[in-house]
Design a protein around this motif. Structure first.
Motif, short mmCIF file in Angstrom:
data_model
loop_
_atom_site.label_atom_id
_atom_site.label_comp_id
_atom_site.label_asym_id
_atom_site.label_seq_id
_atom_site.Cartn_x
_atom_site.Cartn_y
_atom_site.Cartn_z
N GLN A 112 0.85 -1.20 0.00
CA GLN A 112 0.00 0.00 0.00
C GLN A 112 0.88 1.24 0.00
O GLN A 112 1.89 1.29 0.70
CB GLN A 112 -0.93 0.03 1.23
CG GLN A 112 -2.03 -1.01 1.19
CD GLN A 112 -3.17 -0.70 2.15
OE1 GLN A 112 -3.49 0.46 2.41
NE2 GLN A 112 -3.80 -1.73 2.68
N GLN A 113 0.48 2.21 -0.79
CA GLN A 113 1.18 3.49 -0.83
C GLN A 113 0.56 4.38 0.25
O GLN A 113 -0.20 5.29 -0.04
CB GLN A 113 1.03 4.12 -2.24
CG GLN A 113 1.91 5.34 -2.45
CD GLN A 113 2.87 5.17 -3.62
OE1 GLN A 113 3.05 4.07 -4.11
NE2 GLN A 113 3.50 6.24 -4.04
N ASP A 114 0.90 4.06 1.50
CA ASP A 114 0.23 4.71 2.62
C ASP A 114 1.06 4.52 3.88
O ASP A 114 1.32 3.37 4.29
CB ASP A 114 -1.17 4.09 2.80
CG ASP A 114 -2.02 4.80 3.85
OD1 ASP A 114 -1.49 5.70 4.53
OD2 ASP A 114 -3.21 4.44 3.97
N PHE A 117 -0.44 2.31 6.67
CA PHE A 117 -0.22 0.88 6.47
C PHE A 117 1.11 0.46 7.09
O PHE A 117 1.21 -0.59 7.75
CB PHE A 117 -0.24 0.58 4.97
CG PHE A 117 0.06 -0.86 4.61
CD1 PHE A 117 -0.83 -1.88 4.94
CD2 PHE A 117 1.21 -1.19 3.90
CE1 PHE A 117 -0.57 -3.20 4.59
CE2 PHE A 117 1.48 -2.51 3.55
CZ PHE A 117 0.60 -3.52 3.90
N GLU A 118 2.13 1.29 6.93
CA GLU A 118 3.44 1.01 7.52
C GLU A 118 3.38 1.09 9.04
O GLU A 118 3.92 0.23 9.74
CB GLU A 118 4.46 2.03 6.98
CG GLU A 118 5.80 2.08 7.72
CD GLU A 118 6.72 0.90 7.44
OE1 GLU A 118 7.84 0.91 7.96
OE2 GLU A 118 6.34 -0.04 6.70
N LEU A 119 2.72 2.09 9.57
CA LEU A 119 2.60 2.26 11.03
C LEU A 119 1.94 1.02 11.66
O LEU A 119 2.45 0.47 12.65
CB LEU A 119 1.78 3.50 11.35
CG LEU A 119 1.62 3.84 12.84
CD1 LEU A 119 2.83 4.61 13.34
CD2 LEU A 119 0.35 4.67 13.08
N ILE A 120 0.83 0.57 11.08
CA ILE A 120 0.10 -0.57 11.63
C ILE A 120 0.91 -1.86 11.47
O ILE A 120 1.00 -2.66 12.40
CB ILE A 120 -1.29 -0.72 10.95
CG1 ILE A 120 -2.14 0.54 11.17
CG2 ILE A 120 -2.01 -1.94 11.49
CD1 ILE A 120 -3.42 0.57 10.34
N SER A 121 1.50 -2.05 10.30
CA SER A 121 2.25 -3.29 10.03
C SER A 121 3.46 -3.41 10.95
O SER A 121 3.72 -4.48 11.52
CB SER A 121 2.70 -3.33 8.57
OG SER A 121 1.59 -3.30 7.71
N MET A 122 4.21 -2.32 11.10
CA MET A 122 5.38 -2.35 11.98
C MET A 122 4.93 -2.50 13.44
O MET A 122 5.55 -3.24 14.21
CB MET A 122 6.23 -1.09 11.81
CG MET A 122 7.58 -1.16 12.50
SD MET A 122 8.72 -2.36 11.76
CE MET A 122 9.46 -1.36 10.44
N GLY A 123 3.85 -1.82 13.81
CA GLY A 123 3.31 -1.95 15.17
C GLY A 123 2.91 -3.39 15.46
O GLY A 123 3.13 -3.92 16.56
N PHE A 124 2.34 -4.05 14.47
CA PHE A 124 1.93 -5.46 14.57
C PHE A 124 3.15 -6.33 14.87
O PHE A 124 3.11 -7.21 15.74
CB PHE A 124 1.29 -5.87 13.24
CG PHE A 124 0.54 -7.16 13.27
CD1 PHE A 124 1.19 -8.38 13.30
CD2 PHE A 124 -0.86 -7.18 13.23
CE1 PHE A 124 0.50 -9.58 13.31
CE2 PHE A 124 -1.57 -8.37 13.24
CZ PHE A 124 -0.89 -9.58 13.28
N ASN A 125 4.26 -6.05 14.15
CA ASN A 125 5.47 -6.84 14.37
C ASN A 125 6.06 -6.59 15.75
O ASN A 125 6.62 -7.49 16.37
CB ASN A 125 6.52 -6.52 13.29
CG ASN A 125 6.82 -7.73 12.41
OD1 ASN A 125 6.05 -8.68 12.37
ND2 ASN A 125 7.92 -7.68 11.69
N VAL A 126 5.96 -5.36 16.25
CA VAL A 126 6.44 -5.06 17.61
C VAL A 126 5.64 -5.90 18.61
O VAL A 126 6.21 -6.50 19.53
CB VAL A 126 6.32 -3.56 17.92
CG1 VAL A 126 6.61 -3.28 19.40
CG2 VAL A 126 7.29 -2.75 17.05
#
Length: 419
Positions: A112-114, A117-126
Motif C-alpha cells: 500500500q502506498q500509505d 499501512f506502515e505504522l500498523i504493520s510495523m506496530g503489529f510486528n512489535v
C-alpha cells in the motif's frame, strides 16, 4: 517459588512467523530541498533498519525494543499527521509504497502506498516480538519470579498494542485488509485474546503456587478456557489451509484449561461434602484432558505457519492428568466409605466468575511526533518537484525475504511446570 510452575515453556506457546517487509530507502530525489528533510529521511532509514534487526536479536529486551520502536514511530508520524495536530493528514502520507507479508499467508506480500499501512504493520510486528520474547523467557532454565512477571507483562503489552491497532488505526486505512490478512479485525481480535489467555496462564501458575482456594483456580482456568474458545471462534470463517494449525492450538488449550477448571471445581465440591457431584466433575475433567491429548497429536500433524510446539511433552501437561486421576480416585474412595452419594449423570455447570486475576491489556499509544519535524523541515519536502511519471513508471520488484528467526532449542525439562 513461581518458577516451579513456569519452567520449560519454550515449546508451550504457539507462535506465528514475524511479518517480513521490503527495504525502504526514503530517498526522494528532487522532493528533498533542504538538510532538515534530508536528515529526517536518513534517520527514518536507519531507525527502520535498526528496529527490523532487533526483531531477531536474542539479546534484545523490552527497554531496547521500546526505545527503537519509539524512535522510528515518532519520525514516521510526520508522514501521517500534520504538524499542527489538526485532523488534517500529512502531505507526505502517500509518498512511499510499503510492502509487508502476513503471518498466515506465506510470503506473498501486500503493498500500500500509505504511511498508515506502515505504522500498523510495523506496530503489529512489535506486538509479535513481545509475544515471542515472553515465550523465550518462559523457556529459560530456572526462571526467576521477576522473569515470570516479565512474561506476564510482555503478553499484556502485546495485547495492548494489538488492541490499539484494531480500535484506533485500522479504520484509517484507505484500502481495507483482505480476508485472512493480518490487518483484518478478526485476526487482530484473535491475537488480542490469545495474549490475554496466555498471560492468564501465568496468573493460574501463581495462584496454584500460592495455594489459593481451588474455587479461584477453577474460575481462572474456566475464564482462560473461554478466552481460547473465543479466539478459536474468531478464526472459524478463515480458510483452513492457513488457519487450521493455529486453531488446533487454541482448541487444545481450551480443552486443557476446561479440564483444569473441572478438576479444581471437583475439589471445591468435595470440600463442601458434595462428593457425588465432585466425582462427576472429575470425570468431566478426565474427558477434557483426553480431548486435549488427542488434539496435541492432531496439532502436531497439521500443516501451517509457525513452528510446531509440543504441549503434551511438558511435564505440567502430564501432571494435570495425574492430578485428575488421583483426585478422582480420592473422591471415589471417600464416597465408598463416607458419603454414599449418587453420581449425577449430567456434568456440573461451570458458572464460575473470577473476581481476581483477570488479565486486561496494557494501554498503548504511539509516541508523539519527533521534535525533528519542524515547519522548516516539512517545508523542505517539495512535492511539486516530484518526477511527473513517478507514479506511472513500473518499478523493479523489491524482493520480500522471509524473516530468519532464531531457532530456540528446548532445554532439558526438569519436571517443573505451568499448571
Amino acid at each position: 517459588m513461581l518458577q516451579k510452575h513456569l519452567e520449560k515453556m519454550t515449546h508451550w506457546f504457539h507462535r506465528n512467523p514475524l511479518k517480513a517487509t521490503a527495504p525502504v530507502s526514503f530517498n526522494y530525489y528532487g522532493v528533498i530541498t533542504g538538510p532538515a528533510a534530508s536528515k529526517i529521511c536518513s534517520d527514518l532509514r536507519s531507525s527502520r533498519a535498526r528496529l527490523l534487526e532487533l526483531f531477531t536479536d536474542l539479546s534484545c529486551n523490552p527497554e531496547m525494543m521500546k526505545s527503537a520502536a519509539d524512535s522510528y514511530f515518532s519520525l514516521l508520524q510526520g508522514f501521517i499527521n500534520s504538524l499542527d495536530e489538526s485532523t488534517q493528514e500529512s502531505k507526505l502520507r502517500y509518498i512511499q509504497n510499503f510492502k509487508w507479508t502476513d503471518t498466515l499467508q506465506g510470503q506473498v506480500p501486500s503493498a500500500q502506498q500509505d504511511a498508515v499501512f506502515e505504522l500498523i504493520s510495523m506496530g503489529f510486528n512489535v506486538a509479535l516480538w513481545y509475544t515471542k520474547y515472553a515465550s523465550r523467557l518462559a523457556g529459560k532454565e530456572n526462571i526467576t519470579e521477576d522473569e515470570a512477571k516479565e512474561v506476564h507483562r510482555s503478553l499484556k503489552i502485546a495485547a495492548g498494542i494489538f488492541k490499539h491497532l484494531k480500535e484506533s488505526h485500522i479504520a484509517k486505512l484507505i484500502t481495507p485488509a483482505e480476508k485472512g490478512r493480518d490487518l483484518e479485525a478478526r485476526l487482530l481480535e484473535a491475537y488480542i485474546i490469545q495474549c490475554q489467555a496466555e498471560a492468564q496462564e501465568v496468573t493460574i501458575a501463581r495462584a496454584i503456587e500460592l495455594k489459593h482456594a481451588p474455587g479461584l483456580i477453577a474460575a481462572l482456568a474456566y475464564e482462560t478456557a473461554n478466552f481460547y474458545q473465543k479466539a478459536d471462534h474468531t478464526l472459524s470463517s478463515l480458510e483452513p489451509a492457513y488457519s487450521a494449525k493455529w486453531r488446533k492450538y487454541l482448541h487444545l488449550k481450551m480443552c486443557f484449561y476446561t479440564a483444569y477448571a473441572y478438576c479444581y471445581h471437583g475439589q471445591t465440591l468435595l470440600a463442601s461434602d458434595k462428593c457425588g457431584e465432585a466425582i462427576r466433575s472429575l470425570q468431566e475433567a478426565e474427558k477434557f484432558y483426553a480431548k486435549a491429548e488427542a488434539l496435541c497429536k492432531e496439532y502436531g500433524e497439521t500443516k501451517g505457519p509457525g513452528p510446531t510446539v509440543k504441549p503434551s511433552g511438558h511435564l505440567f501437561f502430564r501432571k494435570l492428568g495425574t492430578l485428575v486421576k488421583n483426585t478422582l480416585e480420592k473422591c471415589q474412595r471417600e464416597n465408598g466409605f463416607i458419603y454414599f452419594q449418587k453420581v449425577p449423570t449430567e456434568a456440573p455447570q461451570l458458572e464460575l466468575k473470577a473476581n481476581y486475576g483477570l488479565v486486561e491489556p496494557v494501554p498503548f499509544e504511539f509516541p508523539p511526533l519527533s521534535s525533528h519535524w519542524t515547519p522548516e523541515a516539512m517545508a523542505a519536502f517539495d512535492l511539486t518537484q516530484r518526477p511527473k511519471d513517478d507514479r506511472g513508471k513500473p518499478k523493479p520488484e523489491e524482493v520480500v525475504k522471509p524473516v530468519k528467526e532464531p531457532d530456540i532449542k528446548p532445554q532439558k525439562d526438569t519436571g517443573c511446570s505451568v499448571s
